[in-house]
Design an enzyme around this catalytic site. Structure first.
Site, mmCIF file in Angstrom:
data_model
loop_
_atom_site.group_PDB
_atom_site.id
_atom_site.type_symbol
_atom_site.label_atom_id
_atom_site.label_comp_id
_atom_site.label_asym_id
_atom_site.label_seq_id
_atom_site.Cartn_x
_atom_site.Cartn_y
_atom_site.Cartn_z
ATOM 1 N N ASP A 1 1.714 -17.545 -7.951
ATOM 2 C CA ASP A 1 1.611 -18.483 -8.890
ATOM 3 C C ASP A 1 0.231 -19.123 -9.620
ATOM 4 O O ASP A 1 -0.369 -19.462 -8.398
ATOM 5 C CB ASP A 1 2.469 -19.690 -9.059
ATOM 6 C CG ASP A 1 4.076 -19.128 -9.157
ATOM 7 O OD1 ASP A 1 4.446 -18.363 -9.925
ATOM 8 O OD2 ASP A 1 4.879 -19.787 -8.227
ATOM 9 N N LYS B 1 7.904 -25.832 -2.885
ATOM 10 C CA LYS B 1 8.382 -25.847 -1.806
ATOM 11 C C LYS B 1 7.392 -25.174 -0.608
ATOM 12 O O LYS B 1 7.449 -25.360 0.433
ATOM 13 C CB LYS B 1 9.566 -24.844 -1.451
ATOM 14 C CG LYS B 1 10.886 -25.170 -2.552
ATOM 15 C CD LYS B 1 11.918 -24.459 -2.285
ATOM 16 C CE LYS B 1 11.821 -23.216 -2.986
ATOM 17 N NZ LYS B 1 12.973 -22.181 -3.067
ATOM 18 N N SER C 1 0.188 4.493 0.855
ATOM 19 C CA SER C 1 0.222 4.690 2.525
ATOM 20 C C SER C 1 1.241 4.299 3.533
ATOM 21 O O SER C 1 1.662 5.020 4.178
ATOM 22 C CB SER C 1 -1.220 4.869 2.811
ATOM 23 O OG SER C 1 -2.072 5.722 2.283
ATOM 24 N N LEU C 2 1.508 3.007 3.309
ATOM 25 C CA LEU C 2 2.303 2.367 4.078
ATOM 26 C C LEU C 2 3.647 2.386 3.442
ATOM 27 O O LEU C 2 4.650 2.814 4.553
ATOM 28 C CB LEU C 2 2.127 0.856 4.399
ATOM 29 C CG LEU C 2 0.739 0.455 5.048
ATOM 30 C CD1 LEU C 2 0.612 -1.100 4.931
ATOM 31 C CD2 LEU C 2 0.633 1.017 6.327
ATOM 32 N N ALA C 3 3.953 2.571 2.351
ATOM 33 C CA ALA C 3 5.324 2.741 1.736
ATOM 34 C C ALA C 3 5.749 4.063 2.116
ATOM 35 O O ALA C 3 7.142 4.250 2.516
ATOM 36 C CB ALA C 3 5.315 2.578 0.455
ATOM 37 N N ARG C 4 5.078 5.241 2.432
ATOM 38 C CA ARG C 4 5.423 6.404 2.528
ATOM 39 C C ARG C 4 5.813 6.737 4.111
ATOM 40 O O ARG C 4 6.298 7.598 4.293
ATOM 41 C CB ARG C 4 4.319 7.294 2.525
ATOM 42 C CG ARG C 4 3.848 7.584 0.657
ATOM 43 C CD ARG C 4 2.643 8.158 0.560
ATOM 44 N NE ARG C 4 2.104 7.748 -0.720
ATOM 45 C CZ ARG C 4 1.739 8.811 -1.512
ATOM 46 N NH1 ARG C 4 1.541 10.056 -1.281
ATOM 47 N NH2 ARG C 4 1.162 8.652 -2.755
ATOM 48 N N ARG D 1 1.034 -1.105 0.213
ATOM 49 C CA ARG D 1 -0.025 -0.022 0.082
ATOM 50 C C ARG D 1 0.957 1.369 -0.095
ATOM 51 O O ARG D 1 1.878 1.445 0.857
ATOM 52 C CB ARG D 1 -0.896 0.186 1.099
ATOM 53 C CG ARG D 1 -1.825 -1.267 1.280
ATOM 54 C CD ARG D 1 -2.810 -1.038 2.583
ATOM 55 N NE ARG D 1 -3.555 0.086 2.417
ATOM 56 C CZ ARG D 1 -4.103 0.790 3.054
ATOM 57 N NH1 ARG D 1 -3.954 0.359 4.422
ATOM 58 N NH2 ARG D 1 -4.926 2.044 2.888
ATOM 59 N N GLU E 1 7.103 -10.591 3.123
ATOM 60 C CA GLU E 1 8.487 -10.179 3.461
ATOM 61 C C GLU E 1 8.515 -8.811 3.840
ATOM 62 O O GLU E 1 8.741 -7.748 2.921
ATOM 63 C CB GLU E 1 9.412 -10.458 2.490
ATOM 64 C CG GLU E 1 9.404 -12.019 2.100
ATOM 65 C CD GLU E 1 9.047 -11.987 0.549
ATOM 66 O OE1 GLU E 1 8.804 -11.276 -0.197
ATOM 67 O OE2 GLU E 1 8.887 -13.261 -0.007
#
Length: 193
Positions: A128, A178, A112-115, A110, A138
């Site tokens: 996939d 995996k 807003s979170l990246a900012r 998002r 992550e």
């Protein structure tokens, strides 16, 4: 072709795409479905291995990963997991997602979170064809302040694309898959490559 909101809703109604629990229409917009943060996390233990040799013998990689990864941490609803600046952690979506062999999903963080410095997926954002399970996130805090992450907060958005045909080797049919049917914050299994 990327699916629009009405196509996403139709695929959910028909059971072609399955998201459990199913999101309400207020979480489906334009070309994406908002996903929520689950309760399970893993962190890296400091100073437990001098390094991980990513091209070394599989058994040595597995031992090093076991030493550096914490056991799964369960955060109860209403409480917070604190991600500190420069810290990498694994978490999982609240929802489980199942895709057919002719649809690929993409997870976006998002804005807003990246900012605030939060990266929701360091690199792996493809879901996939044939995938079924919860999605491991992550997290990395590239900001200056600790971030409180609470279960069931909006954490990202999934969008979907139709393939030109069904994949011949969808994830659920691969013997060497995996992370098949993962439900928790599963640590790296690079030693199984």
């Amino acid at each position: 072709m990327r699916l629009c909101d009405t196509d996403i809703e139709r695929h959910l109604d028909e059971g072609k795409i399955v998201i459990e629990p199913r999101p309400g229409v207020e979480r489906i917009s334009g070309v994406s479905v908002d996903v929520l943060l689950g309760n399970e996390f893993r962190v890296f233990r400091d100073h437990t291995a001098p390094y991980i040799d990513l091209s070394g013998p599989n058994s040595e990689m597995a031992d090093a990963i076991d030493r550096v990864m914490s056991d799964e941490i369960h955060i109860p609803d209403g409480e917070a997991f604190y991600l500190h600046p420069g810290q990498l952690a694994l978490a999982v979506t609240y929802e489980s997602v199942t895709l057919p062999a002719d649809i690929v999903g993409w997870l976006d963080g998002r804005s807003s979170l990246a900012r605030l410095g939060l990266m929701v997926h360091v690199t792996a954002h493809r879901i996939d064809p044939g995938w079924s399970g919860r999605i491991v996130l992550e997290f990395y805090n590239g900001g200056k302040l600790p971030l409180a992450l609470r279960p069931k907060m909006k954490i990202g958005a999934l969008n979907f694309e139709m393939l030109s045909g069904p994949a011949a080797r969808p994830y659920n049919k691969r013997e060497n898959a995996k992370y098949k049917s993962q439900q928790g914050a599963v640590a790296s299994r690079i030693n199984q490559d």
